[in-house]
Design an enzyme around this catalytic site. Sequence first.
Site: not given
Ligand code: PXP
Length: 242
Positions: A9, A12, A45, A47, A51, A72, A103, A153, A193
Amino acid sequence: MAKKRLGLNIDHVATVRQARMTYEPSPLKAAILAQGLGVEQITVHIRMDRRHIQDDDVRVLKANLKIPLNVEMSTTKEMREFAIRLKPTKVTLVPEKKSEVTTEGGLNVIKKSRSIKTFIKETKKNKTLISVFIDPDIDMIEHTNKLGIDEVELNTGVYAEATSTESQAYELKRLQKAATFAKSLGLTVAAGHGLTTKNLDPILKIEEIEELNIGHHIIAQSIFVGLDYKIKEIQSLLNVKD
Ligand code: PXP
């Protein structure tokens, strides 16, 4: 232990860029690096408040990546229309609150049945795979299956945030039970997550989980050790067999 796919992901990377509203660091550059290292999927993601990841980021990733792109998004009409135009490999439907930092929990697929059904119907012709991010809850899995969804997921956020050994063990049991049940229904099981090198090991032991989506920890630690190093470290954990 079977090998698990890594979905990186990269939200960031965009968070840092958006802090200055500039062009660097580039999410595409991060995704291409990850692809070169054998990462199996890029996750972003988009959003409602944009952001971090912007519409253009998703379009550019879709146009340039050879590996699957998992987007996402919430179940709103705006997001549905975006998914129809974009035709990503996969859409993971997530709940979204304006005030949340990230989330906060799984999607209530029972309450959101109507909008999920519309989403599935309208993205079907594009062959976009629909997954849902849900808490490790039997009713949610049963309903997901009834909706004709092929993948879930499981939210590992509560497990990741557990502050005592007991509550962590309790959450792990819930995840194991949910993964076993989902797999028995024929669903593909992903999870994610809050996962880090410190809490990953017990999750790796859940055989039914095939894919892990990890973001914040990898991107945060890459400030110190580099993205290349951090991805390889996580991959070595995911590849371990016993
Ligand atoms: N899965 C989903 C559905 C998420 O919303 C996120 C965060 O955007 C992640 C996985 C990844 O989570 P993390 O950034 O805490 O590793």
